[in-house]
Design a protein around this motif. Structure first.
Motif, PDB file in Angstrom:
ATOM      1  N   LEU A 153       0.843  -1.197   0.000  1.00  0.00           N
ATOM      2  CA  LEU A 153       0.000   0.000   0.000  1.00  0.00           C
ATOM      3  C   LEU A 153       0.877   1.245   0.000  1.00  0.00           C
ATOM      4  CD1 LEU A 153      -2.797   1.390   0.302  1.00  0.00           C
ATOM      5  CD2 LEU A 153      -2.466   1.233   2.783  1.00  0.00           C
ATOM      6  N   LEU A 154       0.682   2.102  -0.993  1.00  0.00           N
ATOM      7  CA  LEU A 154       1.413   3.365  -1.065  1.00  0.00           C
ATOM      8  C   LEU A 154       0.825   4.333  -0.042  1.00  0.00           C
ATOM      9  CD1 LEU A 154       3.574   5.062  -2.535  1.00  0.00           C
ATOM     10  CD2 LEU A 154       1.792   5.790  -4.121  1.00  0.00           C
ATOM     11  N   LEU A 167       4.137  -2.664   3.781  1.00  0.00           N
ATOM     12  CA  LEU A 167       4.275  -4.008   3.243  1.00  0.00           C
ATOM     13  C   LEU A 167       3.399  -4.963   4.045  1.00  0.00           C
ATOM     14  CD1 LEU A 167       8.132  -4.050   2.679  1.00  0.00           C
ATOM     15  CD2 LEU A 167       6.314  -3.499   1.036  1.00  0.00           C
ATOM     16  N   PRO A 168       2.632  -5.815   3.387  1.00  0.00           N
ATOM     17  CA  PRO A 168       1.620  -6.634   4.078  1.00  0.00           C
ATOM     18  C   PRO A 168       2.253  -7.678   4.994  1.00  0.00           C
ATOM     19  CG  PRO A 168       1.846  -7.335   1.805  1.00  0.00           C
ATOM     20  CD  PRO A 168       2.661  -6.088   1.942  1.00  0.00           C
ATOM     21  N   GLY A 169       1.587  -7.912   6.118  1.00  0.00           N
ATOM     22  CA  GLY A 169       1.995  -8.950   7.050  1.00  0.00           C
ATOM     23  C   GLY A 169       1.001 -10.084   7.033  1.00  0.00           C
ATOM     24  N   PRO A 170       1.174 -11.048   7.930  1.00  0.00           N
ATOM     25  CA  PRO A 170       0.253 -12.195   7.964  1.00  0.00           C
ATOM     26  C   PRO A 170      -1.151 -11.812   8.399  1.00  0.00           C
ATOM     27  CG  PRO A 170       1.805 -12.262   9.802  1.00  0.00           C
ATOM     28  CD  PRO A 170       2.269 -11.175   8.893  1.00  0.00           C
ATOM     29  N   GLY A 171      -1.287 -10.721   9.160  1.00  0.00           N
ATOM     30  CA  GLY A 171      -2.602 -10.278   9.596  1.00  0.00           C
ATOM     31  C   GLY A 171      -2.964  -8.952   8.948  1.00  0.00           C
ATOM     32  N   ALA A 172      -3.747  -8.159   9.655  1.00  0.00           N
ATOM     33  CA  ALA A 172      -4.178  -6.872   9.115  1.00  0.00           C
ATOM     34  C   ALA A 172      -3.066  -5.838   9.168  1.00  0.00           C
ATOM     35  CB  ALA A 172      -5.401  -6.376   9.891  1.00  0.00           C
ATOM     36  N   ALA A 173      -2.165  -5.954  10.142  1.00  0.00           N
ATOM     37  CA  ALA A 173      -1.104  -4.961  10.305  1.00  0.00           C
ATOM     38  C   ALA A 173       0.031  -5.216   9.327  1.00  0.00           C
ATOM     39  CB  ALA A 173      -0.575  -5.006  11.736  1.00  0.00           C
ATOM     40  N   PRO A 174       0.702  -4.161   8.886  1.00  0.00           N
ATOM     41  CA  PRO A 174       1.852  -4.348   7.999  1.00  0.00           C
ATOM     42  C   PRO A 174       3.006  -5.007   8.746  1.00  0.00           C
ATOM     43  CG  PRO A 174       1.655  -2.049   8.649  1.00  0.00           C
ATOM     44  CD  PRO A 174       0.432  -2.737   9.153  1.00  0.00           C
ATOM     45  N   ARG A 175       3.857  -5.709   8.007  1.00  0.00           N
ATOM     46  CA  ARG A 175       5.027  -6.345   8.623  1.00  0.00           C
ATOM     47  C   ARG A 175       6.204  -5.378   8.686  1.00  0.00           C
ATOM     48  NH1 ARG A 175       5.636  -8.134   3.244  1.00  0.00           N
ATOM     49  NH2 ARG A 175       7.783  -7.878   2.459  1.00  0.00           N
ATOM     50  N   ALA A 176       6.196  -4.357   7.816  1.00  0.00           N
ATOM     51  CA  ALA A 176       7.297  -3.397   7.755  1.00  0.00           C
ATOM     52  C   ALA A 176       6.853  -2.230   6.891  1.00  0.00           C
ATOM     53  CB  ALA A 176       8.561  -4.042   7.175  1.00  0.00           C
ATOM     54  N   PHE A 177       7.642  -1.154   6.958  1.00  0.00           N
ATOM     55  CA  PHE A 177       7.440  -0.017   6.067  1.00  0.00           C
ATOM     56  C   PHE A 177       8.689   0.159   5.220  1.00  0.00           C
ATOM     57  CE2 PHE A 177       4.366   0.992   9.384  1.00  0.00           C
ATOM     58  CZ  PHE A 177       3.261   1.340   8.625  1.00  0.00           C
ATOM     59  N   ALA A 178       8.479   0.310   3.933  1.00  0.00           N
ATOM     60  CA  ALA A 178       9.580   0.568   3.014  1.00  0.00           C
ATOM     61  C   ALA A 178       9.616   2.056   2.716  1.00  0.00           C
ATOM     62  CB  ALA A 178       9.400  -0.221   1.722  1.00  0.00           C
ATOM     63  N   LYS A 179      10.757   2.654   2.948  1.00  0.00           N
ATOM     64  CA  LYS A 179      10.947   4.045   2.563  1.00  0.00           C
ATOM     65  C   LYS A 179      11.835   4.046   1.327  1.00  0.00           C
ATOM     66  CE  LYS A 179      10.978   7.426   5.406  1.00  0.00           C
ATOM     67  NZ  LYS A 179      11.280   8.386   6.487  1.00  0.00           N
ATOM     68  N   VAL A 180      11.322   4.620   0.254  1.00  0.00           N
ATOM     69  CA  VAL A 180      12.040   4.671  -1.012  1.00  0.00           C
ATOM     70  C   VAL A 180      12.513   6.106  -1.235  1.00  0.00           C
ATOM     71  CG1 VAL A 180      11.949   4.199  -3.484  1.00  0.00           C
ATOM     72  CG2 VAL A 180      10.550   2.838  -1.902  1.00  0.00           C
ATOM     73  N   VAL A 181      13.815   6.267  -1.397  1.00  0.00           N
ATOM     74  CA  VAL A 181      14.414   7.580  -1.582  1.00  0.00           C
ATOM     75  C   VAL A 181      15.387   7.519  -2.755  1.00  0.00           C
ATOM     76  CG1 VAL A 181      14.197   8.166   0.863  1.00  0.00           C
ATOM     77  CG2 VAL A 181      16.305   7.099   0.033  1.00  0.00           C
ATOM     78  N   LEU A 219      14.795   1.353   1.930  1.00  0.00           N
ATOM     79  CA  LEU A 219      15.092   1.074   3.330  1.00  0.00           C
ATOM     80  C   LEU A 219      13.862   0.462   3.978  1.00  0.00           C
ATOM     81  CD1 LEU A 219      16.351   4.119   2.509  1.00  0.00           C
ATOM     82  CD2 LEU A 219      17.421   3.822   4.734  1.00  0.00           C
ATOM     83  N   LEU A 220      14.032  -0.700   4.572  1.00  0.00           N
ATOM     84  CA  LEU A 220      12.928  -1.374   5.259  1.00  0.00           C
ATOM     85  C   LEU A 220      13.072  -1.156   6.754  1.00  0.00           C
ATOM     86  CD1 LEU A 220      12.899  -4.805   3.359  1.00  0.00           C
ATOM     87  CD2 LEU A 220      11.704  -2.675   2.772  1.00  0.00           C
ATOM     88  N   TRP A 221      12.002  -0.698   7.367  1.00  0.00           N
ATOM     89  CA  TRP A 221      12.021  -0.392   8.792  1.00  0.00           C
ATOM     90  C   TRP A 221      10.944  -1.186   9.513  1.00  0.00           C
ATOM     91  CZ3 TRP A 221      15.951   2.464  10.565  1.00  0.00           C
ATOM     92  CH2 TRP A 221      16.623   3.286   9.658  1.00  0.00           C
ATOM     93  N   SER A 222      11.263  -1.621  10.720  1.00  0.00           N
ATOM     94  CA  SER A 222      10.291  -2.363  11.519  1.00  0.00           C
ATOM     95  C   SER A 222       9.134  -1.451  11.930  1.00  0.00           C
ATOM     96  CB  SER A 222      10.969  -2.956  12.762  1.00  0.00           C
ATOM     97  OG  SER A 222      11.580  -1.943  13.529  1.00  0.00           O
ATOM     98  N   VAL A 223       8.018  -2.069  12.244  1.00  0.00           N
ATOM     99  CA  VAL A 223       6.794  -1.331  12.553  1.00  0.00           C
ATOM    100  C   VAL A 223       6.845  -0.795  13.979  1.00  0.00           C
ATOM    101  CG1 VAL A 223       4.290  -1.523  12.807  1.00  0.00           C
ATOM    102  CG2 VAL A 223       5.467  -2.689  10.932  1.00  0.00           C
ATOM    103  N   VAL A 224       6.389   0.427  14.173  1.00  0.00           N
ATOM    104  CA  VAL A 224       6.248   1.022  15.496  1.00  0.00           C
ATOM    105  C   VAL A 224       4.840   0.717  16.001  1.00  0.00           C
ATOM    106  CG1 VAL A 224       6.337   3.147  16.847  1.00  0.00           C
ATOM    107  CG2 VAL A 224       7.759   2.890  14.801  1.00  0.00           C
ATOM    108  N   PRO A 225       4.688   0.002  17.106  1.00  0.00           N
ATOM    109  CA  PRO A 225       3.343  -0.324  17.586  1.00  0.00           C
ATOM    110  C   PRO A 225       2.643   0.902  18.163  1.00  0.00           C
ATOM    111  CG  PRO A 225       4.982  -1.045  19.170  1.00  0.00           C
ATOM    112  CD  PRO A 225       5.748  -0.569  17.961  1.00  0.00           C
ATOM    113  N   GLY A 226       1.331   0.865  18.120  1.00  0.00           N
ATOM    114  CA  GLY A 226       0.560   1.920  18.768  1.00  0.00           C
ATOM    115  C   GLY A 226      -0.239   2.757  17.790  1.00  0.00           C
TER     116      GLY A 226
END
Length: 481
Positions: A153-154, A167-181, A219-226
């Motif tokens: 999802l952009l 980037l999609p994860g196994p559930g509803a929440a994303p597994r990571a965010f890709a930052k493209v620069v 750059l792939l970054w882990s998800v911040v919960p909350g």
């Protein structure tokens, strides 16, 4: 800032009562508001000051400006917000049928044609706008490949600068965010992410993940919960006590950032740099007829005099520089605490910080927010869950009052937008000030006016909120006793 104003005379018009502030040296690159892209181009020398009649004439015959909407192939596209790149170019975020589309506006037809020639499909020209759907971007060549993953999802796309993809994860929440620069920027951004993790002791920060391709600018970054404090406040479920506790926890997290070792951070951001950031928005806004030049001149004189009268220097810290409610997350629901805390905590710091008025701010996004690359986890306050902080792309050493004022004024904005009830805004501000505990409330007030003025420029480029932008400007230009 093409055709912009030098920091020596940051705002259209000049005070008639004196020579004005002393010249200011050329600033460092300016960050963009709300979670925003990288530095903007530096200013160019200003033309000679215009006499009052010329300024009024300029207001009547404003330069061409980005449209509010356009129609292409039977579809209507509405401009949500714009980021001016000087007077003749702006990056656009548009919406059509619920979908977000990036674009660029050009005042010059030759510049538009040149950009269109280099843009990959399915980019297209509509009037004076280059529409760039589906990640079409000549400078972010890796973006279509990132979006090709099923379920990607952009989230945000500023052409030629950066994009964020969930980037999609196994559930509803994303597994990571890709930052493209742009690939030339990726190593610097990765280094900043690692630095934040090292700077703030005991604070959890998203990590750069395996699979990142720095050479391609991904750059792939882990998800911040909350959830963001913005969304929690807008939901309507909060009580003043909950708002106070959540923002007190956020204030404590901000203090952790401010207390980080300064010698590890090379960038510096002083009053002169903040004034240049303001001019970056106001110069094109006046040129495009979006803000009254006389009010801008009056407000600019006030803010310039206040920021340069006291150079600070005694209360420095490591700054976020774009701190607001969309940059702060709460991982766990805030439990109700002492109902009296929200009222009592405002009796000192709240009144001193912004004159006791909760009124009208604007989002900076010096900009952006909601989804980003960095987070801070910590701030153990009774009744509040762990706090997250994102988008620390503009880390610099500067006056702590700047971050605090930016957050305070954004609470005013949310109330003016109808997104935060007055009692919650009051309690949230009290909690923030209790947690951050600023030592110089007068300096916070100075930076609060500076924030209001900058955000008047930011929101002038968001058609839905132009009335809010005007109110912000008037509040600084015509302060009530």
């Amino acid at each position: 800032m093409t055709g912009g104003l030098r920091p020596a005379r940051l705002f259209v018009g000049a005070s008639a009562t004196g020579p004005g502030p002393a010249p200011v040296p050329e600033p460092a690159p300016v960050p963009e508001p709300a979670g925003g892209p990288g530095p903007a181009p530096g200013p160019e020398p200003a033309p000679a000051p215009e006499p009052p009649r010329a300024r009024h004439a300029a207001r009547r015959s404003a330069a061409p400006r980005p449209p509010k909407s356009l129609v292409a192939d039977g579809r209507r596209y509405d401009v949500v917000r714009a980021w001016p790149r000087g007077r003749n170019h702006a990056l656009l975020e548009l919406t059509s049928g619920g979908a977000t589309v990036a674009g660029q506006w050009f005042a010059d037809g030759d510049a538009l044609a040149e950009a269109a020639r280099g843009a990959p499909a399915p980019a297209s020209v509509v009037g004076d706008v280059l529409l760039q759907p589906a990640g079409a971007d000549a400078r972010l060549r890796a973006l279509p490949g990132v979006l090709a993953e099923a379920g990607a999802l952009l989230v945000a796309h500023r052409p030629g600068r950066r994009a964020v993809v969930a980037l999609p994860g196994p559930g509803a929440a994303p597994r990571a965010f890709a930052k493209v620069v742009r690939p030339s920027r990726s190593h610097d951004l990765a280094g900043r992410g690692r630095l934040v993790a090292e700077l703030i002791d005991g604070v959890t920060v998203p990590r750069l993940l395996e699979g990142s391709d720095l050479e391609a600018g991904v750059l792939l970054w882990s998800v911040v919960p909350g959830r963001t404090l913005h969304d929690l406040g807008a939901d309507g479920d909060w009580t003043p006590s909950r708002a106070h506790h959540a923002w007190r926890a956020a204030g404590a997290a901000v203090t952790r950032l401010h207390d980080a070792p300064q010698d590890r951070v090379a960038a510096r951001h002083g009053a002169e740099d903040e004034l240049s950031a303001i001019a970056h928005w106001l110069d094109p806004a006046v040129a495009h007829g979006l803000l009254d030049p006389e009010l801008v001149a009056r407000a600019g004189d006030r803010v310039t005099a206040a920021l340069l009268a006291d150079r600070g220097g005694d209360d420095l810290g490591v700054l976020h520089r774009d701190l607001h409610d969309k940059q702060l997350l709460l991982a766990d629901p805030v439990e109700a605490g002492d109902a009296g805390a929200g009222e009592g905590a405002d009796d000192g710091a709240g009144e001193g910080a912004d004159g006791g008025v909760v009124g009208a701010d604007a989002d900076g996004d010096a900009g952006g927010g909601g989804v980003g690359a960095y987070a801070v986890d910590g701030a153990a306050i009774a009744g509040a869950g762990p706090v997250g902080m994102i988008d620390v792309d503009t880390l610099a050493v500067g006056e702590r009052a700047l971050d605090i004022a930016n957050a305070v004024v954004h609470l005013e904005l949310r109330q003016a937008q109808g997104l935060l009830r007055p009692d919650l805004a009051h309690a949230a501000r009290a909690g923030l000030l209790a947690g951050a505990a600023p030592t110089d409330t007068e300096r916070v007030a100075d930076y609060a006016d500076a924030t209001r003025l900058r955000l008047a420029g930011v929101y002038a480029y968001r058609p839905r909120w132009r009335a809010v932008a005007t109110d912000l400007l008037r509040r600084v230009a015509q302060p009530t006793p």
